[in-house]
Design an enzyme around this catalytic site. Structure first.
Site, PDB file in Angstrom:
ATOM      1  N   LYS A 197       0.851  -1.204   0.000  1.00 18.39           N
ATOM      2  CA  LYS A 197       0.000   0.000   0.000  1.00 18.39           C
ATOM      3  C   LYS A 197       0.877   1.242   0.000  1.00 18.39           C
ATOM      4  O   LYS A 197       1.487   1.590   1.011  1.00 18.39           O
ATOM      5  CB  LYS A 197      -0.940   0.055   1.214  1.00 18.39           C
ATOM      6  CG  LYS A 197      -2.049   1.064   0.918  1.00 18.39           C
ATOM      7  CD  LYS A 197      -2.661   1.758   2.097  1.00 18.39           C
ATOM      8  CE  LYS A 197      -1.986   2.983   2.590  1.00 18.39           C
ATOM      9  NZ  LYS A 197      -1.902   4.132   1.671  1.00 18.39           N
ATOM     10  N   GLU A 273       9.291   1.059  11.036  1.00 16.20           N
ATOM     11  CA  GLU A 273      10.375   2.017  10.775  1.00 16.20           C
ATOM     12  C   GLU A 273       9.730   3.395  10.851  1.00 16.20           C
ATOM     13  O   GLU A 273       8.929   3.745   9.991  1.00 16.20           O
ATOM     14  CB  GLU A 273      10.959   1.813   9.370  1.00 16.20           C
ATOM     15  CG  GLU A 273      11.545   0.449   9.110  1.00 16.20           C
ATOM     16  CD  GLU A 273      12.864   0.238   9.806  1.00 16.20           C
ATOM     17  OE1 GLU A 273      13.476   1.219  10.264  1.00 16.20           O
ATOM     18  OE2 GLU A 273      13.276  -0.924   9.913  1.00 16.20           O
ATOM     19  N   CYS A 308      13.724  10.388   7.047  1.00 17.09           N
ATOM     20  CA  CYS A 308      13.532   9.943   8.438  1.00 17.09           C
ATOM     21  C   CYS A 308      14.809  10.071   9.264  1.00 17.09           C
ATOM     22  O   CYS A 308      14.761  10.426  10.435  1.00 17.09           O
ATOM     23  CB  CYS A 308      13.052   8.501   8.447  1.00 17.09           C
ATOM     24  SG  CYS A 308      14.060   7.441   7.398  1.00 17.09           S
TER      25      CYS A 308
HETATM   26  P1  NAD Z   1       2.372   8.413   7.650  1.00 17.21           P
HETATM   27  O1  NAD Z   1       2.591   7.706   8.933  1.00 17.21           O
HETATM   28  O2  NAD Z   1       1.385   9.501   7.604  1.00 17.21           O
HETATM   29  O3  NAD Z   1       1.922   7.379   6.499  1.00 17.21           O
HETATM   30  C1  NAD Z   1       2.663   6.204   6.239  1.00 17.21           C
HETATM   31  C2  NAD Z   1       1.748   5.186   5.603  1.00 17.21           C
HETATM   32  O4  NAD Z   1       0.707   4.865   6.537  1.00 17.21           O
HETATM   33  C3  NAD Z   1       1.037   5.675   4.343  1.00 17.21           C
HETATM   34  O5  NAD Z   1       0.911   4.612   3.425  1.00 17.21           O
HETATM   35  C4  NAD Z   1      -0.330   6.089   4.852  1.00 17.21           C
HETATM   36  O6  NAD Z   1      -1.335   6.013   3.871  1.00 17.21           O
HETATM   37  C5  NAD Z   1      -0.564   5.071   5.954  1.00 17.21           C
HETATM   38  N1  NAD Z   1      -1.498   5.556   6.983  1.00 17.21           N
HETATM   39  C6  NAD Z   1      -1.751   6.843   7.339  1.00 17.21           C
HETATM   40  N2  NAD Z   1      -2.704   6.876   8.300  1.00 17.21           N
HETATM   41  C7  NAD Z   1      -3.047   5.599   8.565  1.00 17.21           C
HETATM   42  C8  NAD Z   1      -3.961   4.990   9.459  1.00 17.21           C
HETATM   43  N3  NAD Z   1      -4.722   5.707  10.282  1.00 17.21           N
HETATM   44  N4  NAD Z   1      -4.035   3.639   9.469  1.00 17.21           N
HETATM   45  C9  NAD Z   1      -3.280   2.892   8.637  1.00 17.21           C
HETATM   46  N5  NAD Z   1      -2.415   3.411   7.754  1.00 17.21           N
HETATM   47  C10 NAD Z   1      -2.281   4.752   7.719  1.00 17.21           C
HETATM   48  O7  NAD Z   1       3.826   8.893   7.191  1.00 17.21           O
HETATM   49  P2  NAD Z   1       4.218   9.765   5.930  1.00 17.21           P
HETATM   50  O8  NAD Z   1       3.752  11.160   6.179  1.00 17.21           O
HETATM   51  O9  NAD Z   1       3.793   9.068   4.676  1.00 17.21           O
HETATM   52  O10 NAD Z   1       5.822   9.680   5.984  1.00 17.21           O
HETATM   53  C11 NAD Z   1       6.581  10.469   6.813  1.00 17.21           C
HETATM   54  C12 NAD Z   1       6.979   9.733   8.073  1.00 17.21           C
HETATM   55  O11 NAD Z   1       7.619   8.505   7.726  1.00 17.21           O
HETATM   56  C13 NAD Z   1       7.996  10.496   8.906  1.00 17.21           C
HETATM   57  O12 NAD Z   1       7.660  10.413  10.265  1.00 17.21           O
HETATM   58  C14 NAD Z   1       9.297   9.748   8.648  1.00 17.21           C
HETATM   59  O13 NAD Z   1      10.263   9.872   9.670  1.00 17.21           O
HETATM   60  C15 NAD Z   1       8.813   8.358   8.504  1.00 17.21           C
HETATM   61  N6  NAD Z   1       9.802   7.546   7.782  1.00 17.21           N
HETATM   62  C16 NAD Z   1      10.541   6.631   8.474  1.00 17.21           C
HETATM   63  C17 NAD Z   1      11.518   5.882   7.814  1.00 17.21           C
HETATM   64  C18 NAD Z   1      12.360   4.857   8.523  1.00 17.21           C
HETATM   65  O14 NAD Z   1      12.956   4.020   7.851  1.00 17.21           O
HETATM   66  N7  NAD Z   1      12.426   4.866   9.839  1.00 17.21           N
HETATM   67  C19 NAD Z   1      11.733   6.081   6.445  1.00 17.21           C
HETATM   68  C20 NAD Z   1      10.958   7.025   5.784  1.00 17.21           C
HETATM   69  C21 NAD Z   1       9.988   7.749   6.463  1.00 17.21           C
END
Ligand code: NAD
Length: 505
Positions: A197, A273, A308
């Site tokens: 997804k 992650e 991240c």
């Molecule tokens: P997000 O948490 O908003 O979304 C991530 C994924 O989760 C998306 O596919 C989104 O559609 C889904 N999602 C959102 N709300 C949801 C819910 N209520 N239930 C289930 N799924 C849901 O994150 P983002 O804004 O897409 O990405 C940025 C974040 O990702 C930052 O916090 C960043 O640090 C983190 N990140 C971490 C790593 C790592 O390897 N640690 C790498 C890249 C990004």
């Protein structure tokens, strides 16, 4: 299916011309076919560099997720993928990787259009990153040996790995292809049925990648893509009783939700992650400040700061701070945002207006809490219709300020001054996060002490963000649990099976 585009560099006009003629995928990929959501609902995806809507994409909901999971489960039970000889699974994954590689320009362009990242980075980093993950796990999958536990002459105790079953990979928009590769590679390689997804902001490149899977030999049940909103499609995957494991990358807030989904459904395994606020320490015992300035700049501003493990907290010894900061400011000057389709652009657009507003709010909060904005932090290129923010440097930051504790996920560097390595290490660890950390020092004892003391999944010494697919990546504390990349990633997507054969009766 379109033919691969001829390789070769394009200028800005060439990329814009190609963008005009490029077909945009808009349907989910379920059971090897392209489908609308059963409800017919869609969501808009926008170009962050212009604010224009690119297309409407299928907004899958629980009923679509049910269908994809049923297909994945049936395929897993049939053994059509997991029971293939490992060398055959390897051949299919390598063929898929080569097909993606052959379509690099087109896939990179889709990712640039939907994320606002510079085209030079999507062509040279993001698409190749996905390709190399698929290749590495394809090559690894037939080299994973089982074990025998030494229990004497009267038994044979075999320890093997089995795929967990149906795996959902839920990924963010900041590196949609690279992070997808970190999940798909080991999950598919181990023989699972995978449902990916993508984040709603970044589905297009992922769908184009999916369109190359079937011809490469990846069965329709083994790889599917569910497009949709997080709180609908993502939530349905998290709560589904027939999904065995989730590989999640995203914010800490949503990562915690996945732990709840698991507890409220089938105790599915959750790999996380999540966010970061990584410290980048520069001690007084360093010589090459020009090199360090370059690493600090790229460590925080690459990908518009939407990384991240960005090195967002510069923890610098007072003895050298005044020599270092002007050098970093020079890089900020150089890394100004521009049109992502211009090959000269090194910094692109923020992902969406609400995110740009959030970053600008943090900048205002930093000023209000008493930090000194030295450079940038402004909305620029307003005429473009997109969301661009210039690289920002805050000096006089206290580690307890909001801008030092919370993940901004934008181009904002905060500078915290210290006296000596002990204070630097204490401040570095004073965070809810623990994804990355770095120290620059010419003293070997300080380097080793820092590596042992810093509570982070990766500690860089005299570099930042050096990386390879064979090195594990992940976080301590609220940056996550489990590891992506390397052979350790197989742990997330496999079960250990102990078979005890009694030889002694
Ligand atoms: P997000 O948490 O908003 O979304 C991530 C994924 O989760 C998306 O596919 C989104 O559609 C889904 N999602 C959102 N709300 C949801 C819910 N209520 N239930 C289930 N799924 C849901 O994150 P983002 O804004 O897409 O990405 C940025 C974040 O990702 C930052 O916090 C960043 O640090 C983190 N990140 C971490 C790593 C790592 O390897 N640690 C790498 C890249 C990004």
């Amino acid at each position: 299916m379109t033919l691969p585009l001829p390789p070769g560099s394009r200028d800005r006009d060439g990329w814009h011309a190609l963008a005009q003629s490029l077909p945009l995928p808009r349907q989910a990929y379920i059971g090897g076919t392209w489908c609308n959501s059963q409800s017919g609902q869609t969501f808009a995806t926008q170009n962050p560099a212009t604010g224009n809507v690119l297309t409407e994409i299928a907004a899958c909901q629980a009923s679509d997720v049910d269908r994809a999971v049923a297909i994945a489960r049936e395929g897993f039970a049939s053994g059509e993928w997991r029971d293939l000889p490992p060398t055959e699974r390897k051949t299919c994954m390598l063929a898929w990787a080569s097909a993606i590689d052959a379509h690099t320009d087109e896939i990179a362009l889709l990712e640039t259009l939907e994320t606002g990242k510079p085209i030079t980075q999507t062509t040279s980093v993001d698409v190749p990153g996905l390709v190399s993950s698929l290749r590495w796990y394809a090559e690894a999958l037939d080299k994973l040996y089982g074990e025998t536990a030494p229990n004497g002459a009267t038994s044979l105790c075999i320890v093997d790995r089995e795929p967990v079953g149906v795996v959902a990979a839920v990924v963010p928009w900041n590196y949609p292809l690279i992070i997808a590769g970190w999940k798909i590679g080991p999950a598919l390689g181990a023989g699972n049925s995978v449902i990916l997804k993508p984040a709603e902001q970044s589905s297009l490149a992922t769908l184009r990648v999916a369109s190359l899977a079937l011809d490469a030999g990846i069965p329709a049940s083994a790889f599917q893509v569910i497009t949709g909103l997080g709180h609908e499609a993502g939530r349905a995957l998290g709560l589904h009783p027939d999904v065995d494991a989730i590989g999640f990358t995203g914010s800490t807030e949503i990562g915690k939700k996945f732990l709840e989904y698991s507890a409220h459904s089938n105790m599915k395994r959750i790999g996380l992650e999540c966010g970061g606020k990584s410290p980048h320490i520069v001690t007084r015992d360093v010589t090459d400040l020009d090199l360090i300035a370059q690493y600090v700049a790229y460590g925080v501003w690459y990908n518009q700061g939407e990384t991240c493990h960005a090195g967002t907290r510069l923890i610098v010894d007072r003895a050298i701070k005044d020599d270092l900061l002007p050098r970093i400011a020079e890089w900020a000057q150089r890394l100004q945002p521009g049109d992502p389709l211009d090959p000269d652009t090194t910094m692109g657009a923020m992902i969406e207006p609400s995110h740009a507003d959030k970053v600008l709010d943090y900048i205002e909060r930093g000023k209000a809490e008493g930090a000194r904005l030295l450079f940038g932090g402004e909305r620029v290129l307003k005429d473009s219709g997109g969301d661009f923010i210039s690289p920002a440097i805050f000096d006089d930051v206290d580690n307890h300020m909001t801008i030092a504790q919370e993940e901004i996920f934008g181009p904002v560097l905060v500078v915290i001054s210290v006296d000596g390595v002990d204070e630097a290490l204490a401040i570095a660890n004073d965070s809810d996060y623990g994804l990355g950390a770095a120290i620059w020092t010419d003293r070997i004892n300080d380097a080793h002490r820092a590596a042992r003391t810093l509570r982070a999944g990766t500690v860089w010494v005299n570099c930042y963000d050096h990386t390879s697919i064979n090195a594990p990546f992940g976080g301590f504390k609220q940056s996550g649990q489990g590891r992506d990349k390397s052979l350790h990633a197989f742990d997330k997507y496999t079960e250990l099976k102990t078979t005890w054969i009694n030889l002694g009766n």
